[in-house]
Design a protein around this motif. Structure first.
Motif, short mmCIF file in Angstrom:
data_model
loop_
_atom_site.label_atom_id
_atom_site.label_comp_id
_atom_site.label_asym_id
_atom_site.label_seq_id
_atom_site.Cartn_x
_atom_site.Cartn_y
_atom_site.Cartn_z
N UNK A 270 0.87 -1.18 0.00
CA UNK A 270 0.00 0.00 0.00
C UNK A 270 0.90 1.22 0.00
N UNK A 271 0.83 1.99 -1.07
CA UNK A 271 1.64 3.19 -1.22
C UNK A 271 0.74 4.39 -0.96
N UNK A 272 0.94 5.02 0.19
CA UNK A 272 0.07 6.11 0.63
C UNK A 272 0.78 7.44 0.42
N UNK A 273 0.08 8.38 -0.19
CA UNK A 273 0.59 9.74 -0.33
C UNK A 273 1.31 9.97 -1.64
N UNK A 274 2.33 10.86 -1.56
CA UNK A 274 3.10 11.26 -2.73
C UNK A 274 2.18 11.76 -3.85
N UNK A 275 1.14 12.51 -3.43
CA UNK A 275 0.15 13.02 -4.38
C UNK A 275 0.64 14.23 -5.15
N UNK A 276 1.59 14.95 -4.56
CA UNK A 276 2.18 16.11 -5.24
C UNK A 276 3.60 16.29 -4.75
N UNK A 277 4.29 17.26 -5.30
CA UNK A 277 5.71 17.44 -4.99
C UNK A 277 5.96 17.87 -3.55
N UNK A 278 4.96 18.39 -2.87
CA UNK A 278 5.12 18.84 -1.48
C UNK A 278 4.47 17.90 -0.47
N UNK A 279 4.08 16.71 -0.89
CA UNK A 279 3.33 15.80 -0.02
C UNK A 279 4.26 15.01 0.89
N UNK B 51 9.09 6.25 -1.09
CA UNK B 51 9.20 7.21 0.01
C UNK B 51 10.43 8.11 -0.07
N UNK B 52 11.36 7.84 -0.95
CA UNK B 52 12.66 8.53 -0.93
C UNK B 52 12.81 9.65 -1.96
N UNK B 53 11.74 10.16 -2.49
CA UNK B 53 11.79 11.13 -3.58
C UNK B 53 12.13 12.55 -3.14
N UNK B 54 11.83 12.92 -1.91
CA UNK B 54 12.01 14.30 -1.46
C UNK B 54 13.50 14.65 -1.30
N UNK B 55 13.92 15.86 -1.71
CA UNK B 55 15.33 16.25 -1.58
C UNK B 55 15.81 16.26 -0.12
N UNK B 56 14.91 16.38 0.85
CA UNK B 56 15.29 16.39 2.27
C UNK B 56 15.32 14.98 2.87
N UNK B 57 15.02 13.97 2.05
CA UNK B 57 15.02 12.58 2.53
C UNK B 57 16.41 12.23 3.05
N UNK B 58 16.44 11.61 4.25
CA UNK B 58 17.70 11.22 4.86
C UNK B 58 17.87 9.70 4.85
#
Length: 180
Positions: free
Chosen positions: A49-58, A102-109
């Motif tokens: 189940x992949x929840x979220x990631x609906x837009x670039x700021x999600x 889950x790792x798409x955001x530039x702030x992902x650690x």
């Protein structure tokens, strides 16, 4: 005369209301535990189940691995367009897809993997959530995720921490209510 009067008794009304509330919640069990897990313990087949990631700021983005073959089914408490469901995914593939998701955001650690267990300690699934650079949002872990079991359904509530939600929405003021 001869008519009986109904006397309003607040104590009795409160007792009845509380009794109804407790009985309505009785089938909603809260004994679901999450604890740190290692990728090598994830075996078998899962419904991903992949929840979220609906837009670039999600930031409300998480991957749930619902273990297939057990009596439980995971159901996010959200509209169907907020998540995708992929059935019959082998463990290794599910972990890889979850990580990419889950790792798409530039702030992902890094990713945090947790096992999800019922009240008997039986593992019923896994959760993979993103952890972010703490200076970006004030916390590495920005999600508040709650699980409840009802009728063999694992209901999942996913939301941002309130302080992170305010920061994302542009309200950087302190969260102190001065009554104004």
């Amino acid at each position: 005369m001869g008519q009986k009067q109904f006397l309003f008794r607040p104590g009795i009304v409160l007792l009845i209301a509380c009794s109804l509330f407790v009985n309505s919640c009785a089938a909603l069990r809260t004994n679901v535990r999450t604890e740190a897990a290692r990728a090598d313990e994830v075996t078998g087949t899962y419904t991903l189940i992949l929840y979220g990631s609906r837009n670039i700021n999600d930031l409300e983005t998480v991957a749930l691995l619902d273990k297939e073959g057990d009596p439980y089914t995971f159901e996010p408490y959200a509209p169907g367009f907020d998540f995708r469901v992929i059935k019959g995914v082998p463990a290794k593939t599910a972990l890889e897809q979850a990580y990419r998701f889950i790792s798409w955001d530039p702030s992902f650690m890094q990713a945090q993997l947790s096992r999800i267990s019922d009240e008997t300690g039986t593992v019923i699934g896994y959760e993979m959530r993103p952890l972010y650079q703490p200076f970006t949002f004030g916390f590495s872990d920005v999600l508040d995720i709650n699980y409840r079991i009802k009728d063999n359904k694992v209901l999942v509530w996913i939301k941002l921490l309130p302080s992170v939600e305010r920061r994302v929405e542009g309200d950087n003021s302190p969260s102190i209510d001065l009554g104004r």
